[in-house]
Design an enzyme around this catalytic site. Structure first.
Site, mmCIF file in Angstrom:
data_model
loop_
_atom_site.group_PDB
_atom_site.id
_atom_site.type_symbol
_atom_site.label_atom_id
_atom_site.label_comp_id
_atom_site.label_asym_id
_atom_site.label_seq_id
_atom_site.Cartn_x
_atom_site.Cartn_y
_atom_site.Cartn_z
ATOM 1 N N ASP A 14 0.804 -1.224 0.000
ATOM 2 C CA ASP A 14 0.000 0.000 0.000
ATOM 3 C C ASP A 14 0.836 1.272 0.000
ATOM 4 O O ASP A 14 0.434 2.307 0.539
ATOM 5 C CB ASP A 14 -0.976 0.013 1.200
ATOM 6 N N LYS A 17 1.788 2.166 -5.094
ATOM 7 C CA LYS A 17 2.332 1.619 -6.351
ATOM 8 C C LYS A 17 1.407 1.879 -7.540
ATOM 9 O O LYS A 17 1.854 2.298 -8.610
ATOM 10 C CB LYS A 17 2.541 0.094 -6.210
ATOM 11 N N GLY A 41 -4.543 -4.331 -3.778
ATOM 12 C CA GLY A 41 -5.545 -3.293 -4.028
ATOM 13 C C GLY A 41 -4.798 -2.041 -4.422
ATOM 14 O O GLY A 41 -4.120 -1.440 -3.594
ATOM 15 N N HIS A 42 -4.845 -1.686 -5.685
ATOM 16 C CA HIS A 42 -4.071 -0.557 -6.206
ATOM 17 C C HIS A 42 -5.028 0.559 -6.620
ATOM 18 O O HIS A 42 -5.864 0.378 -7.495
ATOM 19 C CB HIS A 42 -3.197 -1.009 -7.383
ATOM 20 N N GLN A 225 2.016 -6.041 -3.246
ATOM 21 C CA GLN A 225 2.484 -6.155 -1.852
ATOM 22 C C GLN A 225 3.768 -5.334 -1.660
ATOM 23 O O GLN A 225 4.023 -4.409 -2.409
ATOM 24 C CB GLN A 225 2.689 -7.624 -1.445
#
Ligand code: GDP
Ligand code: IMO
Ligand code: MG
Length: 425
Positions: A14, A17, A41-42, A225
């Site tokens: 988080d 990225k 989750g991006h 990650q």
């Protein structure tokens, strides 16, 4: 000229990225996910419009950019189809630009069941996984019994493989976890339907990537990650089940190590972690609460509150080393705008870097205090416009880690950045 750039997280995920990948795709032909799965989750924010991507590479919002899911990614077809459909409903053309590796392992329903049963059984020692079946799917890959995307596309092969592997997992589900076994026909029929949906997008990704290289085209490799969640180099066992460090960009896509021209390490100006496990600089006071509030620190995948703490330079330096980071991108600098004093961890009170969670729990953190700037850096795009105290913080990061800061993110929107040296150029 740089052609292949890896963008990866240097902390516990988080770091921002997705935002940076989306930004840099302006200058790339294709974006490649090479490890992890829909545990990621991006978040992308473009003109106030928010998109959260889990499996689809963060290049999908740029017309003409090809998006690849490499062999190192574990793919849950239902989640993938949902993501594709949602994007297409909002007007994004996905199916003509998304390419999926036939060698990628499939996350099957029993992986999700097992992930959740195991976490429940662990009680207070739970890892705090995303419950998406990531660990069990990687286990099946390494155990050489996994179903891959290529197998999913062949109904007879799938039937034969699923018969064996489901019997194996149902035995554990029933007899070890005392839970309900999964029904073969249900799992098989759903898999056949999913296969039909994704069939035309499945290709030899490695071959396609090498064609891009032969054509002198630029590739952006999108990590998921963060380095401290790496199965080998992270806070084991409180880690994810893939290698999140830069070597995965090669093994998870089929590029050679010598094809990588640049590694961009993303770090927040502070630290967060979601899930269980050690976190040496974690704050339990009002500073921690302020970071959480200003940084809106809630998981993009599970919605869980993220734990917050000061920037850990000891861990960051290690991440710079194991990834061979070329340059750093410091994100969420603006979150520190209100702090009178900012701290960074400069020592663990020991020489050796801890190798497992139990060793991390023994470290004695020491900090350097820096004066805050107490003014807004939100949206600043020129390095020269940063307050002196913010420049001083960036200098401390560079001096300690030995890596230059090439980018700074000053807000969640695509346009809120300082680009000191563009990694793609
Ligand atoms: P990722 O998993 O590394 O892609 O990061 P996430 O999307 O899970 O979390 C990063 C969060 O920070 C998202 O909500 C972003 O919109 C937000 N974000 C990214 N960069 C910045 C920044 O520079 N400043 C602020 N305030 N928010 C940012
Ligand atoms: P992005 O790509 C933050 C964490 C989980 C848990 C551990 C293992 O958005 O940075 P898993 O489901 O992978 O077996 O969970 O890893 N985790 C993440 N934390 N960001 C992520 O992805 C994460 N993906 C997994 O919270 O602690
Ligand atoms: Mg995330």
């Amino acid at each position: 000229m740089k052609k292949t750039v890896v963008v990866l997280g240097t902390q516990w995920g988080d770091e921002g990225k997705g935002k940076i990948v989306d930004l840099l795709t302006e200058d790339s032909h294709a974006v490649v996910r090479y490890q992890g799965g829909h545990n990621a989750g991006h978040t992308l924010i473009i003109n106030d419009e928010k998109t959260v991507l889990h499996l689809i590479p963060s290049g999908i919002l740029r017309d003409g950019v090809k998006c690849y899911i490499g062999n190192g990614v574990v793919i849950e077809p239902k989640a993938l189809i949902k993501e594709i459909t949602q994007l297409e409903v909002s007007g994004v053309d996905v199916q003509s630009r998304l390419y999926i590796s036939q060698s990628a392992p499939v996350i099957m329903p029993y992986h999700i069941t097992l992930d959740q049963l195991r976490e429940k059984a662990k009680g207070k020692d739970a890892i705090g996984t995303t419950g998406r079946g990531i660990g069990p799917a990687y286990e099946d890959k390494v155990a050489r019994r996994g179903i891959r995307i290529g197998d999913l596309l062949d109904p007879e092969l799938l039937k034969a493989q699923l018969t064996k592997v489901l019997a194996y997992h149902n035995f554990v589900i029933e007899n070890y976890h005392n839970s309900e076994p999964l029904d073969f026909n249900e799992v098989y029929q759903a898999a056949l339907e999913q296969a039909d949906f994704i069939r035309d997008m499945c290709v030899d990704v490695t071959g396609e990537l090498h064609k891009h290289l032969e054509n002198d085209e630029k590739l952006l490799m999108e990590g998921a990650q963060g380095s401290l969640l790496d199965i080998d180099h992270g806070t084991y066992p409180f880690v994810t089940s893939s290698n999140t460090t830069s070597g995965s960009a090669s093994t998870g896509s089929g590029l050679g190590a010598t094809h990588i021209d640049y590694v961009l390490g993303i770090t927040k100006a502070y630290t967060t972690r979601v899930g269980g496990g050690p976190f040496p600089t974690e704050l339990f006071d009002e500073d921690g609460a302020e970071l959480a509030k200003r940084g809106v620190e809630f998981g993009a995948t599970t919605g869980r509150a993220r734990r917050c703490g000061w920037l850990d330079l000891v861990a960051l330096k290690r991440a710079v080393q194991v990834n061979g980071v070329t340059g750093l991108c410091v994100t969420k600098l603006d979150v520190l705008d209100t702090f009178e004093t900012i701290k960074v961890c400069t020592s663990y009170g020991q020489d050796a870097f801890p190798s497992a969670a139990c060793d991390f729990d023994k470290v004695q953190t020491e900090y350097q205090s820096l004066p805050g700037w107490q003014s807004s850096t939100r949206g600043i795009t020129e390095a020269g416009d940063l307050p002196a105290e913010a420049k001083a913080l960036l200098k401390v990061i560079e001096d300690f880690t030995g890596a230059p800061v090439h980018m700074v993110s000053t807000g969640p929107d695509r346009c809120e950045n300082i680009i000191i040296e563009n990694p793609m150029k």
